[in-house]
Write a protein that holds these residues in place. Sequence first.
Motif, PDB file in Angstrom:
ATOM      1  N   PHE A 102       1.008  -1.162  -0.109  1.00  0.00           N
ATOM      2  CA  PHE A 102      -0.070   0.000  -0.110  1.00  0.00           C
ATOM      3  C   PHE A 102       1.048   1.183   0.047  1.00  0.00           C
ATOM      4  O   PHE A 102       0.410   2.455  -0.597  1.00  0.00           O
ATOM      5  CB  PHE A 102      -1.020  -0.030   1.158  1.00  0.00           C
ATOM      6  CG  PHE A 102      -1.714   1.226   1.335  1.00  0.00           C
ATOM      7  CD1 PHE A 102      -3.036   1.220   0.557  1.00  0.00           C
ATOM      8  CD2 PHE A 102      -1.453   2.169   1.914  1.00  0.00           C
ATOM      9  CE1 PHE A 102      -3.945   2.167   0.847  1.00  0.00           C
ATOM     10  CE2 PHE A 102      -2.213   3.566   1.889  1.00  0.00           C
ATOM     11  CZ  PHE A 102      -3.625   3.511   1.253  1.00  0.00           C
TER      12      PHE A 102
ATOM     13  N   ALA B 202      -8.661   2.507   4.225  1.00  0.00           N
ATOM     14  CA  ALA B 202      -8.206   1.041   4.041  1.00  0.00           C
ATOM     15  C   ALA B 202      -8.260   0.224   5.181  1.00  0.00           C
ATOM     16  O   ALA B 202      -8.846  -0.855   5.379  1.00  0.00           O
ATOM     17  CB  ALA B 202      -6.941   1.058   3.195  1.00  0.00           C
ATOM     18  N   ILE B 203      -7.811   0.941   6.224  1.00  0.00           N
ATOM     19  CA  ILE B 203      -7.683   0.188   7.485  1.00  0.00           C
ATOM     20  C   ILE B 203      -9.235   0.200   8.114  1.00  0.00           C
ATOM     21  O   ILE B 203      -9.587  -0.891   8.531  1.00  0.00           O
ATOM     22  CB  ILE B 203      -6.781   1.071   8.634  1.00  0.00           C
ATOM     23  CG1 ILE B 203      -5.383   0.859   8.080  1.00  0.00           C
ATOM     24  CG2 ILE B 203      -7.134   0.337   9.965  1.00  0.00           C
ATOM     25  CD1 ILE B 203      -4.606   1.892   9.100  1.00  0.00           C
TER      26      ILE B 203
ATOM     27  N   LYS C 280     -10.848  -2.567   6.337  1.00  0.00           N
ATOM     28  CA  LYS C 280     -10.338  -4.044   6.683  1.00  0.00           C
ATOM     29  C   LYS C 280     -11.192  -4.291   8.135  1.00  0.00           C
ATOM     30  O   LYS C 280     -11.273  -5.392   8.492  1.00  0.00           O
ATOM     31  CB  LYS C 280      -8.998  -4.064   6.979  1.00  0.00           C
ATOM     32  CG  LYS C 280      -8.380  -4.129   5.214  1.00  0.00           C
ATOM     33  CD  LYS C 280      -6.956  -3.837   5.028  1.00  0.00           C
ATOM     34  CE  LYS C 280      -5.712  -4.603   6.080  1.00  0.00           C
ATOM     35  NZ  LYS C 280      -4.776  -4.966   5.446  1.00  0.00           N
TER      36      LYS C 280
ATOM     37  N   HIS D  89     -13.964  -0.631 -10.509  1.00  0.00           N
ATOM     38  CA  HIS D  89     -13.116  -0.477  -9.734  1.00  0.00           C
ATOM     39  C   HIS D  89     -13.412   0.649  -8.993  1.00  0.00           C
ATOM     40  O   HIS D  89     -12.632   1.716  -8.390  1.00  0.00           O
ATOM     41  CB  HIS D  89     -11.908   0.194 -10.384  1.00  0.00           C
ATOM     42  CG  HIS D  89     -11.236  -0.783 -11.397  1.00  0.00           C
ATOM     43  ND1 HIS D  89     -10.771  -2.287 -10.709  1.00  0.00           N
ATOM     44  CD2 HIS D  89     -10.799  -0.873 -12.623  1.00  0.00           C
ATOM     45  CE1 HIS D  89      -9.952  -2.841 -11.714  1.00  0.00           C
ATOM     46  NE2 HIS D  89     -10.366  -2.355 -12.907  1.00  0.00           N
TER      47      HIS D  89
ATOM     48  N   ARG E 224     -10.987   0.920  -5.930  1.00  0.00           N
ATOM     49  CA  ARG E 224      -9.951   1.325  -6.101  1.00  0.00           C
ATOM     50  C   ARG E 224      -9.977   3.154  -6.293  1.00  0.00           C
ATOM     51  O   ARG E 224      -9.006   3.941  -5.768  1.00  0.00           O
ATOM     52  CB  ARG E 224      -9.090   0.803  -7.149  1.00  0.00           C
ATOM     53  CG  ARG E 224      -8.844  -0.601  -7.014  1.00  0.00           C
ATOM     54  CD  ARG E 224      -8.495  -1.242  -8.242  1.00  0.00           C
ATOM     55  NE  ARG E 224      -6.971  -0.696  -8.660  1.00  0.00           N
ATOM     56  CZ  ARG E 224      -6.194  -0.639  -9.662  1.00  0.00           C
ATOM     57  NH1 ARG E 224      -6.614  -1.326 -10.617  1.00  0.00           N
ATOM     58  NH2 ARG E 224      -5.068  -0.146  -9.580  1.00  0.00           N
TER      59      ARG E 224
ATOM     60  N   LYS F 193     -10.065   4.252  -2.680  1.00  0.00           N
ATOM     61  CA  LYS F 193      -8.849   4.000  -1.899  1.00  0.00           C
ATOM     62  C   LYS F 193      -7.551   4.906  -2.544  1.00  0.00           C
ATOM     63  O   LYS F 193      -6.713   5.054  -1.855  1.00  0.00           O
ATOM     64  CB  LYS F 193      -8.406   2.671  -2.273  1.00  0.00           C
ATOM     65  CG  LYS F 193      -8.746   1.719  -1.297  1.00  0.00           C
ATOM     66  CD  LYS F 193      -8.019   0.206  -1.532  1.00  0.00           C
ATOM     67  CE  LYS F 193      -8.932  -0.938  -1.199  1.00  0.00           C
ATOM     68  NZ  LYS F 193      -8.272  -2.148  -1.828  1.00  0.00           N
TER      69      LYS F 193
ATOM     70  N   GLU G 283      -6.432   4.823  -5.694  1.00  0.00           N
ATOM     71  CA  GLU G 283      -5.612   4.106  -6.405  1.00  0.00           C
ATOM     72  C   GLU G 283      -5.709   4.396  -7.998  1.00  0.00           C
ATOM     73  O   GLU G 283      -5.112   4.484  -8.669  1.00  0.00           O
ATOM     74  CB  GLU G 283      -5.522   2.719  -6.381  1.00  0.00           C
ATOM     75  CG  GLU G 283      -5.076   2.077  -4.940  1.00  0.00           C
ATOM     76  CD  GLU G 283      -5.513   0.618  -4.898  1.00  0.00           C
ATOM     77  OE1 GLU G 283      -5.073   0.117  -3.672  1.00  0.00           O
ATOM     78  OE2 GLU G 283      -5.770  -0.034  -5.914  1.00  0.00           O
TER      79      GLU G 283
END
Lengths: 370, 665
Positions: B151, B188-189, B192, B377, B380, B383, B385
């Motif tokens: 990451f 992202a955390i 998760k 996506h 993404r 995130k 990306e």
Amino acid sequence: MSAVTGLRIDTLDVLFFRGSRPIGPNAAAESGLPHPQTLAGALRATLLEAHGFDLRAFANARRKPASEGLGARELLASLGAPQGVLDLRVRGPWLCRGERQRVETVFFAAPRTLYRDGDVLTRSWPARGGGAVGNFLRASVELQEGLSMPLWRHDAGDEVALSGLVTLDGLRRVLEGAVPQAREVVAPGALYGFDRRVGIGIDGATSTVKKGVLYAVSLLALCPGVGFYAEVEGDERAASALFERPFRFGGEGRKAMARRVDQLPGGGFARWSVPAKGDARAVITVTPGWDGDRAIPSKLGPAVRAASVARAALHSGFDVARGGPRNTRSLIPAGSVYFIEGMTETQGSFAAPDDAAAGEGLFVTGAWTR
Amino acid sequence: MLLSYLTFQAMVPVLESLGPTAFVYPACRGVPAVDQWLLDACKIPASVLGGRPSVDRLLVPAIPNRFVAIVPSEHAKALGDEAVTAARDAWEKIAGKVYDHISDTLGDDAAWAGAWDAQVKGYWEFRSAVLPRKALQENPALRRELLGDRFFGRAEVVSKLRDYIDPSHRPGYLAEQDPVSRWGGDLAILAKIADAQREVAHFSKGSPQSMVPPKCTLMGDFEQIGPAEFSASQRFWEHAQGSLKVGGFRLRRGERLSAIGLIKRFWVPTHLASEWSFKPTETRLDDTATVAARVWLREAGIDVDQERRKNREWNGQWILSATADERDTSDEDGDDPLDLLEADCPLELGNTLREAKKRLKRAPPRYLAVLHFDGDHLGRWLKGELGPTVRACLHPKTLAYFVERGRALGRERDLEALLGTVRPLSPVRHASLSDALLRFSVDAVPRIVADHDGELVYAGGDDVIALLPLERALACANAIRRAYSEEAYMGRNATASAGLSVMHARSSLRGALDAARAAEKAAKGAGRDALGLAVLRRSGEHARVVMPWTGEKGDAVGAFVEALDAQRARFVEGEAGDRWVYKLRAETAVLRGLEDDAFRAEMRRLIGRTEGADATLATQIESLAERYASWWRTRKDAPAGESWQESFCVLVQSASFMARGGDER
């Protein structure tokens, strides 16, 4: 003489397994894969018939009030069913590949701790021990009661849960604490597809077509070279009537053929587990099983520290006695993973004894590393 | 709609504590449910919001099933718990109101309600996840360890831009700034953590009864409510079908539902209508048969709303039964579902429908399309990306400064790579993405679907589900795809995939929704930015095919689908028909081994031999084939054993089938 016999089951037709959900006009019903109870029932019924047992008498007896409270096994015994057949334990069915008596590999639901990021396979691990990460995760992740360690993926890419199946070698790699190789992961479409059929509604009284009433079903069709693998444990003589003869499997009079395999793949279920150091193990379920609609089976419960369990596999079944469906049960699906401490059993079943004898809730164990 | 409503109820505690601006995703400005809340709970004048949201807008489920809000850390846990409790309470309240209605109507609760509580309590699972950002700010190493090195690679590259700034020009805050994107990493955390909380799925408890009724005809995983004994069950449902009616909502013939099925059927008239102050009859959720026939009905001059008012109800099945080709009189006991439905159809309406069929010289279409649209996506994008590069985000003067500095330091090549990197996600960019998705789902999608005579089922974020008349389905899907990439919404770099399933109005909607979802997944599997099509003929082949939206680089977005759609008219109006495609498809087993030219030559020959085909047809179909072949060579995971030639034939056959409204030849 008690022994474990490997069965290679080849389908002689497309199959239909529905789990007693309703099929109404204009509904499109799709077959699932066979449930352990379905195969065990089919094999036992075949053996009972082969030994001269009257299954109709059993169905009639089940409908009588006197049989209330009696389990199927007790009732069968009371009607004179051969003990050798009643004592047989069935494991499976699992999809397999190979020809005739040879099983090259068996396929299992992908363990739920596996992820795919493009072509890269990764997996999640329990966040155990102290340290900043362990402390942070334990404080931040609300866990289900009884669990003490969250599962965490340390590679934050664009990963998604791995769908599909893994080979026996792939499963073993996971049990060794690694990830399967790409060739050990198989998409369901490489093993089976669905064959669509449309039927018309017929009026029972007039034998004429019912206008506007169509039934559509998608039947399970295995790819060439693909069959089911199962094991039968018990009296070899009692089981011998299964081989090289068609038996009813797959609904509506469809049949399959069972053959004794030359060699149990990977030594058979009893040898699929991988030794682990110490008492910390990873447990992976290889058939679905029911334990009181719980996601964490009570047999493993006290020892489980972390777990990954997919959505329940819902199963109903049919009550022969009543001629109606059974309760829908929430089954723990195959591919569920539990990280445990302090359990000595290396493989077995978490299901109730009768269900376990039918192959439900089978699990294998391996190393819990990292 | 129900899930969207429950998610909104979960948002209310945060709205009440911190207001709409606490939400990062979804954006709240202009969300009809939030506007309604501002009007009712906060007493904000309607004029401030540009008017009261219409019932049509309120009933578009526009809230996705998860939200992200920034809240003070000391209240985070409590607010998360309150959100979960609010959603759970709302569900129980809704279930209670439906229960009361059934109880008032049918009485004798003991006879039917045995499994009610078990089904209701176990159905949903609501969770909240809290990310204590302070802990991460105090310990950057912890963030790195939680996310892993992969990451951080890109984010660290971008942070090196500061090295190009002359030390004497560097602002003081740079020294204190976290070297990587805190926001993208924290999101992202958080995602998760939410995933980790869902590792063990929620298991519903089964019925406590030992003897259970058969399964629900709407949701086959649940048992029906009512008695388990068969004859008693039959009597119960016959009575229920005659008496369970409220505000135009009722049980359909043959339906036998679980508690969840009944709540889904009756929650709008028993709960939502009073909650949001509208009449249940205003909801106008047309059924599949009505959507299938919408264009035909308009051409016939039949106004469904007017007929609904006149007859006090409307059933799209009347269209099918009144205009059926043959009347089977052999079944005089009335068991035939068509006979029963026609018996319900008001006489005058039945005559109008039959007269319209004669006048228009065609029966109303019996097939419709289900659209499932989904941005590519999006995870993404959220995130960080995907998105603009560092270069695109710099002011020209700033860019010139860096270029000059790169030259001075002799690191032009390194700088070039750095400027070409995607800029990490910032809260501002995240908020702008949320806003773009909201505008897309609340403004663009409902308008486009309405313009194409469709019925919007869901529009939340980048997800759309809609029912569409066959004649307009391709055009509608294409219009939504184009809107998605407009600058006002997600911009030209964003792509999307969709699935269209074509179903008979009497087939299972659930099956068609699954097929549309599978077609959308197939489009994603083919490399994304594509449209999957599944034609579920009622008594024939189920054909599946994937096509590009655009075809070739440089073409306008949606050019391929537009060109295909343009050919549809020829299958209806022209004399040429599509027999040549069937012949061509039969030959593909041989043609696939030859050069593409051989396939095209045979296609030209077959079209040329078709009576009524003009010269342009062959040219246009050939152009489509060329573009399709060109796309096929770039697609990912082309199914083993399938050729572009065969796939193209299926595509043309499917377009032809859609052009004829599903009429089999």
